[in-house]
Design an enzyme around this catalytic site. Structure first.
Site, PDB file in Angstrom:
ATOM      1  N   GLY A 413       0.814  -1.202   0.000  1.00 49.91           N
ATOM      2  CA  GLY A 413       0.000   0.000   0.000  1.00 49.91           C
ATOM      3  C   GLY A 413       0.848   1.253   0.000  1.00 49.91           C
ATOM      4  O   GLY A 413       2.059   1.220   0.201  1.00 49.91           O
ATOM      5  N   GLY A 416       0.221   8.815   2.738  1.00 49.98           N
ATOM      6  CA  GLY A 416       1.069   9.916   3.152  1.00 49.98           C
ATOM      7  C   GLY A 416       2.151   9.495   4.120  1.00 49.98           C
ATOM      8  O   GLY A 416       3.043  10.273   4.436  1.00 49.98           O
ATOM      9  N   VAL A 420       4.639   0.877   1.527  1.00 51.35           N
ATOM     10  CA  VAL A 420       4.905  -0.309   2.331  1.00 51.35           C
ATOM     11  C   VAL A 420       5.029  -1.519   1.412  1.00 51.35           C
ATOM     12  O   VAL A 420       4.157  -1.763   0.570  1.00 51.35           O
ATOM     13  CB  VAL A 420       3.788  -0.556   3.367  1.00 51.35           C
ATOM     14  N   ASP A 533      -3.149   8.458  14.896  1.00 55.24           N
ATOM     15  CA  ASP A 533      -3.875   8.071  13.679  1.00 55.24           C
ATOM     16  C   ASP A 533      -4.494   6.687  13.855  1.00 55.24           C
ATOM     17  O   ASP A 533      -4.331   5.807  13.021  1.00 55.24           O
ATOM     18  CB  ASP A 533      -2.933   8.096  12.476  1.00 55.24           C
TER      19      ASP A 533
END
Length: 713
Positions: A413, A416, A420, A533
């Site tokens: 993936g 920001g 990965v 997050d």
């Protein structure tokens, strides 16, 4: 003849209102009591020509004894100006009255309590005045009473203790005064939420509040004029309760028993004469000695008056020598312990901490890792600043840079926070490699400091960082690969539906593990980390659905490694370092949204805080329970007796559902309806999620308390 025609005309025109049911006529009194210019849409379909009011806006009915009776009124946030008419008391089957967030004024009519079926009364956010009627507890089924943010005044009546079924009592933001009566609290065996903040209560905190064994979330007495010492009895409250005693005039030392050990300093701020842990204000001897001990001390002083000067000096020298000897023994034992292999151990809470035999206790029983070999290895990484070097953080994990370069790589993936890859090493071990920005060559020390903090985090529910690579034009993080995707994948899947494997027991397991991991980051990580997050795509799952918190500490690294003068978006190309990668997959739109962020986290320039994570975790709990993403639009639910308006905010939708007592079957994920035995557990998690998503960050529980609470379910 003219007179007969006139009478017939009047009869014909009056017959529609005569046909309206008694409940409908009572409701028309509310329409008449409200300024129609302020509520043009609220009553647009309230027609006296209808036979019953069950289709009117905001009205819920139920079929009782072969007739439709009004059981709910919900006209919240409709800009209503006027008063509450006493005629509503004639609605004998009325269960819920929601008129909050309007501009209603006047007093609460005592006749309203003739509606003896009422169990939920939400009148907060109006301009109501007068006192709290003592007769309110003549309602035998009253469970929820929220009168906050009005102008109610006067003392609390001792008759409030007659509300024995009360579960929520919220009177914050009024002008109540006098002492808080103590005799009412032992009677409230079911009270789960109590908020008396922002009033004018004076006097001492009643010790009887310690008998509220069902209380959960926050016991809020802040912003009053309370005086005296904090009673020790509050330590008898459940350990998951958060106290809020801010902005009073409390004095003396904060007790250190029971639930007090779980409170943070914010619970006691702005009490100038309060001292002791967790405040950074030590107590003087005079502050923390009881009258009895002061008297004893005085007696001793009097007895010493008769001693000779030489004897007093001898006693003083002996006391000093004893203290010095004890100090030497403590220092010796400390260094002996530090020199012993394995550092220290922690028993009783291994499931919340790191590896067996290599853990140390920190606050609340959460084990804290000793400073490991990460520091030594990271210091050694400085040798390769010129051309770059791969530095292993974990001694048991080593490989060469060439091996990483030759390995097969698959893009998992891109966001920001970097690209990965899944990389399979020569020994067959898969790892996750995150490629950060290409800048930051002048900020090497900052980078290493951040990585050191991340490398010291070792917990069974947190992804482990194994190594890192730093070079002027390339920065990589190498961590364990978790093989079963993320919670976002399990919840939404390829077809937008949850995985069949997400049974209630599996969801509860995921929630418990994720809570432990976050609590460890908050309480026991070297720098008391904030994730910042928290969302389902950052909770990874293995083949047995054990959760792992990922992507913690990355925001700071992205800022460091962003190219000079460019935003920290990490949008570098995927090719050039790891060959053979598949085209990257984009992050789902819901993962780019603010749906999981706390309200204060969405403000420009806000600084990350741990209560952000608590809010986000609460949203994740709601998603686990409902199966709905916080950005699914619209969210709707309906039943035969109630309709929940469409909203796009999951938190507001859940809160509205509980206020209007929407059936649980209309709120939870349909996949969970088959597990009827889990109903009480589901409700408990819902209440915990609501506590986590409180708008005021100070009211939210600490992540440690959330973990302890959910572990008990």
């Amino acid at each position: 003849m003219i007179i007969v025609s006139l009478l017939l005309h009047l009869l014909i025109n009056s017959s529609p209102s005569l046909s309206l049911s008694p409940d409908g006529l009572a409701l028309l009194s509310l329409k008449s009591a409200v300024d129609q210019s302020s509520s043009s849409s609220a009553f647009s379909d309230w027609n006296d020509s209808d036979s019953d009011p069950c289709r009117w806006t905001g009205i819920s009915c139920m079929n009782i004894s072969s007739s439709s009776r009004v059981v709910g009124i919900s006209l919240a946030g409709k800009h209503l100006r006027g008063y509450i008419p006493s005629e509503l008391g004639s609605l004998i089957y009325l269960r819920r009255l929601n008129l909050h967030d309007n501009s209603l004024s006047g007093s609460i009519p005592t006749q309203l309590f003739n509606a003896t079926a009422l169990h939920s009364l939400f009148l907060y956010g109006n301009n109501l005045s007068g006192s709290l009627p003592p007769s309110i507890c003549t309602l035998p089924r009253l469970q929820n009473l929220d009168l906050s943010r009005n102008s109610l005044s006067g003392p609390l009546s001792p008759d409030l203790g007659d509300c024995k079924q009360l579960q929520r009592l919220i009177l914050a933001g009024n002008e109540f005064s006098g002492e808080i009566p103590g005799e009412i609290w032992p009677e409230m065996k079911s009270l789960a939420q109590l908020d008396l903040s922002s009033n004018r209560f004076a006097g001492s905190i009643p010790r009887e509040l310690g008998e509220l064994k069902s209380i959960s979330g926050t016991l809020n007495l802040s912003f009053n004029q309370l005086t005296g010492e904090i009673p020790n009895s509050l330590g008898n409250l459940p350990v998951t309760v958060s106290l809020d005693l801010r902005n009073n005039n409390l004095t003396g030392e904060i007790p250190q028993t029971g639930s007090f050990s779980n409170q943070g300093p914010t619970a006691f701020l702005n009490n100038p004469k309060l001292c002791g842990f967790p405040l950074q204000k030590s107590c003087k001897n005079g502050d923390k000695t009881s009258p009895e001990s002061k008297k004893s001390t005085g007696d001793n002083r009097d007895s010493r008056k008769g001693l000779s000067t030489g004897l007093i000096v001898l006693i003083s020298v002996a006391d000093a020598a004893s203290v010095a000897l004890i100090g030497l023994v403590i220092v010796y034992l400390y260094w002996k312990k530090k020199d012993s292999e394995g550092g220290c151990s922690c028993t009783g809470n291994e499931k919340l901490g790191g590896e067996k035999g290599k853990t140390c206790c920190c606050v609340g029983g959460f084990p804290k890792e000793e400073d490991s070999e990460a520091e030594d290895n990271n210091e050694r990484g400085g040798e390769g600043r010129g051309e770059g070097e791969l530095v292993a953080i974990d001694k048991g994990f080593s490989f060469e840079l060439d091996e990483l370069l030759r390995a097969s790589a698959y893009v998992l993936g891109k966001s920001g926070l970097g690209i990965v890859y899944k990389v399979v090493l020569g020994n067959g071990v898969p790892v996750a490699v995150r490629r950060l920005g290409e800048g930051g060559e002048q900020r090497y020390k900052e980078f290493v400091t951040e990585v050191q903090a991340m490398g010291k985090v070792k917990h069974p529910n947190v992804v482990k960082l194994r190594a890192y690579y730093w070079a002027p034009d390339e920065k990589l993080l190498i961590s364990d690969f978790v093989n079963n995707g993320s919670l976002a994948d399990a919840l939404r899947g390829r077809n937008g539906q949850p995985s069949p494997s997400l049974t209630w027991s599996t969801r509860l397991k995921i929630a418990k593990g994720a809570a432990r991991g976050l609590a460890y980051l908050h309480e026991c990580s070297p720098r008391k980390l904030v994730h910042g997050d928290v969302k389902p795509s950052n909770i990874l799952l293995d083949s047995s659905f054990t959760p792992y918190i990922s992507d913690f500490g990355l925001t700071r690294l992205i800022t460091i490694t962003a190219p000079s003068g460019e935003p920290s978006s990490s949008s570098g190309a995927a090719s050039g370092f790891l060959g053979g990668a598949l085209p990257y997959t984009s992050i789902k739109p819901s993962d780019r949204s603010n749906g999981y962020k706390a309200p204060e986290a969405r403000l420009p320039g806000s600084k990350p805080a741990q209560k952000w994570d608590v809010y986000s975790f609460g949203v994740v709990l709601m998603e686990l329970l409902t199966g709905k993403s916080p950005d699914s639009s619209p969210l709707s639910s309906s039943s035969s007796s109630t309709v929940v308006a469409e909203v796009t905010d999951l938190v507001k939708w859940v809160r509205k559902g509980f206020e209007e007592e929407t059936p649980l079957s209309d709120m939870v994920d349909p996949m969970l309806l088959q597990e009827v035995h889990a109903k009480q557990q589901v409700l408990s998690v819902f209440h915990l999620a609501l506590a986590c998503t409180e708008g005021d960050p100070e009211v939210r529980p600490r992540m440690k308390n959330v973990s302890e609470n959910i572990d008990k379910i």
